[in-house]
Write an enzyme that holds these catalytic residues in place. Sequence first.
Site, PDB file in Angstrom:
ATOM      1  N   ASP A  56       0.688  -1.270   0.036  1.00 22.20           N
ATOM      2  CA  ASP A  56       0.027   0.028  -0.122  1.00 22.20           C
ATOM      3  C   ASP A  56       0.955   1.134  -0.083  1.00 22.20           C
ATOM      4  OD1 ASP A  56      -2.778   0.956   0.368  1.00 22.20           O
ATOM      5  OD2 ASP A  56      -1.718   2.052   1.765  1.00 22.20           O
ATOM      6  N   ASN A  64      -2.966  12.801  -4.348  1.00 18.35           N
ATOM      7  CA  ASN A  64      -3.888  13.141  -5.276  1.00 18.35           C
ATOM      8  C   ASN A  64      -4.543  14.316  -4.801  1.00 18.35           C
ATOM      9  OD1 ASN A  64      -4.104  10.963  -6.970  1.00 18.35           O
ATOM     10  ND2 ASN A  64      -5.498   9.648  -5.767  1.00 18.35           N
ATOM     11  N   HIS A  69      -4.871  14.094  -9.569  1.00 18.46           N
ATOM     12  CA  HIS A  69      -5.007  12.729 -10.108  1.00 18.46           C
ATOM     13  C   HIS A  69      -4.377  12.374 -10.945  1.00 18.46           C
ATOM     14  CE1 HIS A  69      -8.384  11.561  -7.363  1.00 18.46           C
ATOM     15  NE2 HIS A  69      -8.733  12.870  -7.436  1.00 18.46           N
ATOM     16  N   ASP A  73      -1.878   9.353 -10.996  1.00 13.84           N
ATOM     17  CA  ASP A  73      -1.788   8.181 -11.799  1.00 13.84           C
ATOM     18  C   ASP A  73      -0.331   8.172 -12.485  1.00 13.84           C
ATOM     19  OD1 ASP A  73      -4.579   7.904 -11.567  1.00 13.84           O
ATOM     20  OD2 ASP A  73      -4.975   8.909 -13.499  1.00 13.84           O
ATOM     21  N   GLU A  99      -4.704   2.436  -4.496  1.00 15.82           N
ATOM     22  CA  GLU A  99      -3.089   2.468  -4.626  1.00 15.82           C
ATOM     23  C   GLU A  99      -2.630   1.117  -3.782  1.00 15.82           C
ATOM     24  OE1 GLU A  99      -4.553   4.157  -0.513  1.00 15.82           O
ATOM     25  OE2 GLU A  99      -5.157   4.443  -2.674  1.00 15.82           O
TER      26      GLU A  99
END
Length: 180
Positions: A56, A64, A69, A73, A99
């Site tokens: 994680d 983000n 975002h 990404d 994530e």
Amino acid sequence: LKDLASMVVRELELRKVALTDPLTGAFNRRMFEKLGAKEMSRANRQGQPFCFAMLDLDRFKQVNDDLGHDVGDAVLMHVAQLCQETLRTEDSLFRLGGEEFGVILGNTDIDAATEVIERLRRKVAAAMTTVRDKTVSVTLSAGISVSGPADRTIDEIVRRADVALYQAKDIGRNSVKVYQ
């Protein structure tokens, strides 16, 4: 013959789309369930353990929220690339959601799995992703569990890895914990 070749190519493309995450190129949850069941069967049949690692990205929501975002990404794609470069050919990487990634380390004991995932953790922590003049670094936390003779489904192993992941988060993140 040309039509047959194009049909075969199209079939392979459709399979790839159905079994991989479009953003990161890692296998998706559908493929995880398929390969997880296959690995469980192999482990039970041969009496050889395998490990599962839950990964994680630490404080990813902040990336983000603060940077957008598109930056998030790019970070996810970069981390997936680092995973593919670092993991062994016999390991399988999955994007399980957001994530969160998972790794099946086939025919692997807990010491070897810990070594692989720790190497990956260090590589991610040292890496930088640059998007639109913004340089971002992230860390990851990981929980690892090993299969046992009493396990009947991959879900049992995943649940234990998830417990270890939360232990890694609780001790300050950017760490790897083995389920005890």
